[in-house]
Design a protein around this motif. Structure first.
Motif, short mmCIF file in Angstrom:
data_model
loop_
_atom_site.label_atom_id
_atom_site.label_comp_id
_atom_site.label_asym_id
_atom_site.label_seq_id
_atom_site.Cartn_x
_atom_site.Cartn_y
_atom_site.Cartn_z
N LEU A 1 0.83 -1.21 0.00
CA LEU A 1 0.00 0.00 0.00
C LEU A 1 0.86 1.25 0.00
O LEU A 1 0.63 2.18 -0.78
CB LEU A 1 -0.93 0.01 1.21
N ALA B 1 1.18 4.16 -2.82
CA ALA B 1 0.73 5.49 -2.40
C ALA B 1 1.78 6.55 -2.71
O ALA B 1 1.46 7.65 -3.17
CB ALA B 1 0.40 5.49 -0.91
N SER C 1 1.82 7.34 -6.51
CA SER C 1 0.57 7.73 -7.18
C SER C 1 0.48 9.25 -7.31
O SER C 1 1.07 9.99 -6.53
CB SER C 1 -0.64 7.19 -6.42
N ARG D 1 -5.91 5.65 -6.05
CA ARG D 1 -5.97 6.36 -4.77
C ARG D 1 -7.23 6.01 -3.99
O ARG D 1 -7.20 5.88 -2.77
CB ARG D 1 -5.85 7.87 -4.99
N LEU E 1 -6.59 2.65 -2.47
CA LEU E 1 -5.67 2.80 -1.35
C LEU E 1 -6.37 3.38 -0.14
O LEU E 1 -6.15 2.93 0.99
CB LEU E 1 -4.49 3.69 -1.76
N GLU F 1 3.70 2.25 8.83
CA GLU F 1 3.99 2.62 7.45
C GLU F 1 5.24 3.49 7.36
O GLU F 1 6.12 3.26 6.53
CB GLU F 1 2.79 3.33 6.82
#
Length: 196
Positions: free
Chosen positions: A105, A109, A112, A120, A123, A160
């Motif tokens: 992911l 991201a 993009s 998007r 996501l 993340e």
């Protein structure tokens, strides 16, 4: 073990490729090679091509999250033990791949753009599903709804960001340090049995 359909083979191959290379780094020929399928099968199941397949792969990842966290939390007495186990698994995967295999992911991201509206949107759904799956498990551990959702949002952001930094640094240290800081902040509550 269940045999995958042609469509599912393509989705699994794309999910694997996204985790390693992101959307821009992987070509159709590589996805077909990974899946062991001819080119016609991709466009039969995904007439929109690579981007449509990527959306399906992102949605597939989202669909697995509730099951993942339910299993994870059932194996650990304290929620932070479950989260530590999840982090350790991600770090192990990252290290074993020579820091190539990150979160699919986050990889997508970052690359993009505003023109990638379908990507998007997928996501956004997936990150929301990730936070919700984690919050649901925390609520079952007697956190209030607000506490569970806040902690889930914090942990996903930590995961993340830490994973991206670890991947770039070629070291698990950034994610380990961020996780340890969070766990240290919550430790007094853990040892007294109180919830944040």
């Amino acid at each position: 073990m269940k045999t995958l359909s042609t469509r599912d083979k393509l989705i699994h191959a794309m999910a694997d490729a996204l985790q390693r290379k992101g959307l821009r780094g992987v070509g159709v020929s590589e996805i077909l090679e990974l899946s062991g399928l001819p080119k016609g099968s991709l466009y039969h199941h995904f007439p929109g091509g690579k981007n449509q397949l990527a959306v399906a792969a992102i949605d597939y990842i989202s669909s697995q999250l509730d099951k993942l966290f339910a299993h994870l939390f059932s194996q650990h007495e304290h929620p932070f033990s479950a989260l530590q186990h999840w982090l350790n698994g991600a770090l192990g995967q990252l290290e074993n791949s020579q820091f190539e295999r990150g979160c699919p992911l986050a990889t997508i991201a970052l690359e993009s753009s505003a023109s990638d509206s379908e990507i998007r949107a997928a996501l956004a759904r997936s990150f929301a599903a990730l936070r919700q799956a984690l919050a649901s498990q925390l609520e079952q551990q007697h956190y209030s709804s607000a506490q569970a959702h806040n902690l889930a949002a914090l942990f996903v952001a930590l995961y993340e960001g830490g994973l991206l930094q670890a991947r770039v640094a070629g070291s698990s240290a950034p994610l380990q340090a961020a996780a340890q800081a969070l766990f240290d902040l919550t430790e007094p509550r853990k040892t007294t049995g109180a919830r944040p």
